[in-house]
Design a protein around this motif. Structure first.
Motif, mmCIF file in Angstrom:
data_model
loop_
_atom_site.group_PDB
_atom_site.id
_atom_site.type_symbol
_atom_site.label_atom_id
_atom_site.label_comp_id
_atom_site.label_asym_id
_atom_site.label_seq_id
_atom_site.Cartn_x
_atom_site.Cartn_y
_atom_site.Cartn_z
ATOM 1 N N LEU A 1 22.696 30.778 34.120
ATOM 2 C CA LEU A 1 22.263 29.748 35.071
ATOM 3 C C LEU A 1 20.766 29.837 35.366
ATOM 4 O O LEU A 1 20.105 28.808 35.540
ATOM 5 C CB LEU A 1 23.074 29.835 36.364
ATOM 6 C CG LEU A 1 24.543 29.404 36.227
ATOM 7 C CD1 LEU A 1 25.324 29.737 37.495
ATOM 8 C CD2 LEU A 1 24.644 27.925 35.909
ATOM 9 N N LEU B 1 20.380 27.641 42.824
ATOM 10 C CA LEU B 1 21.639 28.254 42.450
ATOM 11 C C LEU B 1 22.456 28.578 43.695
ATOM 12 O O LEU B 1 21.911 29.056 44.690
ATOM 13 C CB LEU B 1 21.312 29.549 41.688
ATOM 14 C CG LEU B 1 22.404 30.306 40.988
ATOM 15 C CD1 LEU B 1 22.975 29.481 39.855
ATOM 16 C CD2 LEU B 1 21.792 31.582 40.412
ATOM 17 N N ASP C 1 28.165 27.894 42.321
ATOM 18 C CA ASP C 1 27.754 27.719 40.925
ATOM 19 C C ASP C 1 28.067 28.973 40.116
ATOM 20 O O ASP C 1 28.580 28.894 38.995
ATOM 21 C CB ASP C 1 26.244 27.446 40.820
ATOM 22 C CG ASP C 1 25.815 26.147 41.446
ATOM 23 O OD1 ASP C 1 26.628 25.206 41.513
ATOM 24 O OD2 ASP C 1 24.640 26.073 41.868
ATOM 25 N N SER D 1 30.762 29.125 37.046
ATOM 26 C CA SER D 1 30.292 29.524 35.725
ATOM 27 C C SER D 1 30.992 30.799 35.248
ATOM 28 O O SER D 1 31.230 30.963 34.053
ATOM 29 C CB SER D 1 28.779 29.732 35.747
ATOM 30 O OG SER D 1 28.307 30.063 34.472
#
Length: 187
Positions: free
Chosen positions: A27, A36, A40, A44
């Motif tokens: 990321l 971020l 997230d 992920s």
């Protein structure tokens, strides 16, 4: 009941942390740290949005834990590589070569942009890891100076210059190695 990854709770924790660390690096390649979120990272990593908080208090904690794990792995590998060194000059060659060859595998710093966004406490924790790596180079330089192999007047400045030299990815590793040794009078 939450799904357990791996054969034991310990394996679950280790695999979850690994997945979060992989998500963090992926990321951060796409967006800045301030953009971020923990959600997230969880998405992920393939874990629940609230489950991530069982492992990390916040984004800073993820970065600190990642830095700690990376440093521990790097120092283990470095200690193994340095074991056969015959003197400080040989140890410095090994140190430079190990650092350069590991640069693709290990994340030697996320850069000033990310560090500027971390809390003072998190920065202090990360600094502890930097000091651990620096202590290896400090010992090599001090041993080389004591043995008359290196011309080093200011160990702290020399350490900084050596580490700065190691950051250049466009110079062949052998050229960096030769340069560092010549700069210290051991070429």
């Amino acid at each position: 009941m939450p799904k357990i990854i791996g054969g034991s709770l310990e394996q679950h924790r280790e695999q979850t942390r690994r997945r979060v660390f992989e998500a963090l690096t992926a990321l951060l390649a796409e967006r800045s740290f301030d953009a971020l979120t923990m959600a997230d990272l969880a998405a992920s990593a393939g874990i629940g949005r609230t489950a991530i908080y069982n492992h990390f208090a916040d984004k800073d904690a993820v970065v600190v834990a990642f830095a700690s794990e990376e440093t521990d792995r790097y120092l283990e590998r470095l200690a193994d590589a340095l074991e056969p060194a015959t003197d400080a000059a040989d140890a410095l060659r090994i140190y430079v070569a190990a650092h350069l060859s590991s640069s693709e595998e290990f994340h030697f710093g996320f850069g000033p942009e990310l560090y500027a966004m971390l809390s003072r406490e998190s920065l202090a924790e990360i600094r502890e890891h930097v000091v651990a790596v620096e202590s290896v180079l400090r010992t090599i330089l001090e041993d080389g100076r004591a043995a008359g192999l290196f011309t080093v007047e200011d160990v702290d400045s020399t350490m900084s210059l050596v580490h700065t030299t190691l950051q250049n990815r466009r110079v062949p590793p052998r050229a960096v190695q030769d340069f560092v040794l010549r700069a210290l009078g051991a070429g």
